[in-house]
Write an enzyme that holds these catalytic residues in place. Structure first.
Site, PDB file in Angstrom:
ATOM      1  N   LYS A   1       0.848  -1.203   0.000  1.00  0.00           N
ATOM      2  CA  LYS A   1       0.000   0.000   0.000  1.00  0.00           C
ATOM      3  C   LYS A   1       0.879   1.247   0.000  1.00  0.00           C
ATOM      4  CE  LYS A   1      -1.814   2.567   3.130  1.00  0.00           C
ATOM      5  NZ  LYS A   1      -1.643   3.885   2.466  1.00  0.00           N
TER       6      LYS A   1
ATOM      7  N   GLU B   1      10.613   0.703   9.864  1.00  0.00           N
ATOM      8  CA  GLU B   1      11.583   1.761   9.537  1.00  0.00           C
ATOM      9  C   GLU B   1      10.884   3.074   9.837  1.00  0.00           C
ATOM     10  OE1 GLU B   1      14.626   1.262   8.434  1.00  0.00           O
ATOM     11  OE2 GLU B   1      14.593  -0.785   7.677  1.00  0.00           O
TER      12      GLU B   1
ATOM     13  N   CYS C   1      13.817  10.522   6.259  1.00  0.00           N
ATOM     14  CA  CYS C   1      13.854  10.000   7.627  1.00  0.00           C
ATOM     15  C   CYS C   1      15.243  10.128   8.234  1.00  0.00           C
ATOM     16  CB  CYS C   1      13.408   8.547   7.629  1.00  0.00           C
ATOM     17  SG  CYS C   1      14.260   7.594   6.372  1.00  0.00           S
TER      18      CYS C   1
ATOM     19  N   GLU D   1      10.948  15.332  15.116  1.00  0.00           N
ATOM     20  CA  GLU D   1      11.194  15.279  13.677  1.00  0.00           C
ATOM     21  C   GLU D   1      10.289  16.290  12.983  1.00  0.00           C
ATOM     22  OE1 GLU D   1       9.872  11.721  11.647  1.00  0.00           O
ATOM     23  OE2 GLU D   1      11.759  11.659  10.553  1.00  0.00           O
TER      24      GLU D   1
HETATM   25  P1  NAD Z   1       2.610   7.777   8.354  1.00  0.00           P
HETATM   26  O1  NAD Z   1       3.058   6.826   9.401  1.00  0.00           O
HETATM   27  O2  NAD Z   1       1.506   8.693   8.656  1.00  0.00           O
HETATM   28  O3  NAD Z   1       2.181   6.984   7.053  1.00  0.00           O
HETATM   29  C1  NAD Z   1       2.986   6.001   6.462  1.00  0.00           C
HETATM   30  C2  NAD Z   1       2.101   5.000   5.773  1.00  0.00           C
HETATM   31  O4  NAD Z   1       1.327   4.306   6.747  1.00  0.00           O
HETATM   32  C3  NAD Z   1       1.094   5.591   4.794  1.00  0.00           C
HETATM   33  O5  NAD Z   1       0.982   4.718   3.696  1.00  0.00           O
HETATM   34  C4  NAD Z   1      -0.195   5.610   5.607  1.00  0.00           C
HETATM   35  O6  NAD Z   1      -1.350   5.560   4.819  1.00  0.00           O
HETATM   36  C5  NAD Z   1      -0.049   4.355   6.422  1.00  0.00           C
HETATM   37  N1  NAD Z   1      -0.790   4.328   7.680  1.00  0.00           N
HETATM   38  C6  NAD Z   1      -1.257   5.375   8.409  1.00  0.00           C
HETATM   39  N2  NAD Z   1      -1.873   4.917   9.522  1.00  0.00           N
HETATM   40  C7  NAD Z   1      -1.783   3.569   9.497  1.00  0.00           C
HETATM   41  C8  NAD Z   1      -2.203   2.527  10.384  1.00  0.00           C
HETATM   42  N3  NAD Z   1      -2.849   2.782  11.526  1.00  0.00           N
HETATM   43  N4  NAD Z   1      -1.904   1.237  10.061  1.00  0.00           N
HETATM   44  C9  NAD Z   1      -1.230   0.951   8.925  1.00  0.00           C
HETATM   45  N5  NAD Z   1      -0.833   1.891   8.045  1.00  0.00           N
HETATM   46  C10 NAD Z   1      -1.085   3.187   8.328  1.00  0.00           C
HETATM   47  O7  NAD Z   1       3.929   8.536   7.951  1.00  0.00           O
HETATM   48  P2  NAD Z   1       4.114   9.606   6.797  1.00  0.00           P
HETATM   49  O8  NAD Z   1       3.727  10.930   7.309  1.00  0.00           O
HETATM   50  O9  NAD Z   1       3.495   9.121   5.551  1.00  0.00           O
HETATM   51  O10 NAD Z   1       5.701   9.502   6.576  1.00  0.00           O
HETATM   52  C11 NAD Z   1       6.587  10.241   7.297  1.00  0.00           C
HETATM   53  C12 NAD Z   1       7.284   9.395   8.339  1.00  0.00           C
HETATM   54  O11 NAD Z   1       7.914   8.261   7.758  1.00  0.00           O
HETATM   55  C13 NAD Z   1       8.390  10.165   8.996  1.00  0.00           C
HETATM   56  O12 NAD Z   1       8.311  10.010  10.394  1.00  0.00           O
HETATM   57  C14 NAD Z   1       9.653   9.509   8.472  1.00  0.00           C
HETATM   58  O13 NAD Z   1      10.765   9.609   9.280  1.00  0.00           O
HETATM   59  C15 NAD Z   1       9.242   8.119   8.240  1.00  0.00           C
HETATM   60  N6  NAD Z   1      10.095   7.478   7.244  1.00  0.00           N
HETATM   61  C16 NAD Z   1      11.006   6.547   7.671  1.00  0.00           C
HETATM   62  C17 NAD Z   1      11.852   5.935   6.766  1.00  0.00           C
HETATM   63  C18 NAD Z   1      12.843   4.908   7.220  1.00  0.00           C
HETATM   64  O14 NAD Z   1      13.369   4.173   6.401  1.00  0.00           O
HETATM   65  N7  NAD Z   1      13.124   4.812   8.495  1.00  0.00           N
HETATM   66  C19 NAD Z   1      11.775   6.236   5.419  1.00  0.00           C
HETATM   67  C20 NAD Z   1      10.842   7.187   5.007  1.00  0.00           C
HETATM   68  C21 NAD Z   1       9.990   7.791   5.948  1.00  0.00           C
END
Ligand code: NAD
Length: 474
Positions: free
Chosen positions: A181, A255, A289, A386
């Site tokens: 997804k 991650e 990230c 962050e």
């Molecule tokens: P998010 O956690 O809001 O969303 C990430 C994904 O999870 C989206 O596809 C979203 O639709 C889905 N999601 C949301 N709620 C969910 C739930 N309850 N259960 C399952 N899936 C759910 O994060 P974001 O705002 O999209 O991304 C930013 C964050 O991602 C930042 O904190 C960043 O550091 C992190 N990030 C980490 C890495 C890494 O490799 N460590 C890489 C990229 C981004």
């Protein structure tokens, strides 16, 4: 700064359909409920397409398709699976211009990054894991490592296609099937990838792509017939997933976020370090990230570093992501922009000093000027939380021990950077920094052979390299 003439990449190289269905069992189909949502270009707020929103029934169908495909796929000789992955990698290379334009349109990142960083890495990850598919016995995970089954993979919006590659390539190489997804604000490149799977004649059901928001993601990771959950995203959602997966027997990798220290010693080549600082926090609008969002400068070099950094920041071109001269593109969504604004307000109200170069922002779309905060202390929220945007918090230190103490004073532990000409200092620092990746005299360098992942609230498990296979093998 002299003016550049506009150098726009052509938008017409990629066809975007008015609407997209869910990619299940090798075909696109509408959501059972008929639900859909729009995805916009964050640089203009123009609607790019309407995308189906997967509900419980759709998730069931996608997981069932992946389950049916798992037997035959996992029983294929590794060398046969490799052929599909090599084919996908080559098609990505052939179609990389279309993909780069699509990624920049849907995400807001500058075309020079999607074209020169994201796409080459995406292809490289597929090539790299294609090479492992027939060598799993020699990967160090036992003589007969077995795939886990169906992998549920949920990814964020900052590197839509690259995160897809990090998830799908090792899963398939190891013999798993997947339901992925993408994030709700950047679904288009994953749907384009679905078409590449068809073009590569990947057996139906091996890769399924379902679109939707958090609820769709939650339904997917909680599905009882999923064997493995791989999540990249925020620490908050990661925590919820860890709770829901606990006790189910599903394997999990997370991650999550980061608040990396980029540490500059006085003996560092300052011009190079300034390039690394800029790359560390302004690459991809700081939606990274592992961004170097906390700059730690040795006190004796502070004035020189800060004046060079400000001079360099004044040359950054912010604007049209499709212009080949653009350095900093659009913020991915209105929601993310408001989070960046809010935390920046907090920075000012807590007493840090805010600075941005003069920079004209487009009237339409979501924009934020590259910003630094000086006079930041460890207690400030902008030093702890962050921001996930082009905002740098600057702190100082005197000794290596103080730098280590400040760098490690964070709930996260994803990455760090060290700038010095002393090799011995680099090794000593790398040994003590609690971060999954430590870059020395460089920053934000990625390679498919190198594992990536975090400590503490940055998550667990590693992606990339031989280590990245472990998450998909029993
Ligand atoms: P998010 O956690 O809001 O969303 C990430 C994904 O999870 C989206 O596809 C979203 O639709 C889905 N999601 C949301 N709620 C969910 C739930 N309850 N259960 C399952 N899936 C759910 O994060 P974001 O705002 O999209 O991304 C930013 C964050 O991602 C930042 O904190 C960043 O550091 C992190 N990030 C980490 C890495 C890494 O490799 N460590 C890489 C990229 C981004």
């Amino acid at each position: 700064m002299f003016e550049y003439a506009p150098a726009p990449e052509s938008r017409s190289v990629v066809d975007i359909a008015a609407s997209y269905g869910l990619f299940i069992n090798g075909a696109f189909e509408a959501a059972a409920s008929g639900g859909a949502f729009k995805t916009v270009n964050p640089a203009s707020e123009e609607v790019l397409a309407e995308v189906a929103e997967a509900g419980t029934e759709d998730v069931d169908r996608a997981v069932a398709a992946a389950r049916r495909a798992f037997g035959p796929w996992s029983e294929l000789p590794g060398a046969e699976r490799a052929k599909y992955l090599f084919r996908i990698a080559r098609i990505i290379q052939e179609r990389s211009r279309e993909l780069a334009v699509l990624e920049s349109l849907d995400n807001g990142k500058p075309i020079k990054e999607s074209r020169d960083v994201d796409l080459p890495l995406v292809a490289a990850y597929f090539f790299y894991y294609a090479g492992w598919a027939d060598k799993l016995k020699y990967a160090g995970f036992g003589p007969e490592p077995r795939p886990l089954g169906v992998a549920a993979q949920v990814i964020p919006w900052n590197f839509p296609l690259l995160m897809l590659a990090w998830k799908i390539a090792p899963a398939l190489a190891a013999g798993n099937t997947v339901v992925l997804k993408p994030a709700e604000t950047t679904p288009l490149s994953a749907l384009f990838f679905a078409d590449i799977c068809r073009q590569a004649e990947l057996p139906p059901g091996v890769v399924n792509i379902i679109t939707g928001a958090g609820e769709t993601g939650r339904t997917l990771v909680e599905h009882p017939d999923v064997n493995k959950v791989a999540f990249t995203g925020s620490t908050e959602v990661g925590r919820q997933i860890a709770r829901s997966v606990a006790g189910t027997g599903k394997r999990l990798t997370l991650e999550l976020g980061g608040k990396a220290a980029n540490i500059v010693f006085a003996d560092a080549p300052i011009d190079q370090a300034v390039e690394g600082i800029v790359n560390g926090i302004f690459f991809n609008q700081g939606h990274v990230c592992c961004a170097g969002s906390r700059l730690l400068v040795q006190e004796s070099a502070y004035d020189e570093v800060l004046s060079s950094l400000k001079r360099r920041m004044a040359t950054l071109r912010v604007g049209d992501p499709l212009d080949k001269n653009t350095d900093v593109g659009a913020i991915n969504s209105a929601a993310q922009l408001s989070r960046i604004r809010d935390l920046s307000e907090v920075g000012s109200s807590e007493g840090a000093e805010r600075w941005s170069p003069p920079c004209e922002l487009p009237a339409q779309g979501f924009w934020f000027a590259p910003t630094i905060f000086t006079g930041v202390t460890q207690a400030h929220r902008i030093a702890r939380e962050e921001i996930f945007g082009p905002v740098l918090s600057v702190l100082t230190f005197r000794t290596p021990d103080e730098a280590i103490e400040k760098a490690n004073n964070t709930p996260y532990g994803l990455s760090a950077g060290v700038w010095t000409e002393k090799g011995s200092l680099i090794l000593a620092m790398a040994d003590k920094l609690r971060a999954g990746v430590v870059w020395a005299n460089t920053f934000n360098k990625f390679d498919p052979t190198s594992p990536f992942g975090g400590y503490k609230e940055s998550g667990y498990g590693r992606e990339g390299g031989r280590h990245g296979l472990e998450a998909y093998l029993a």
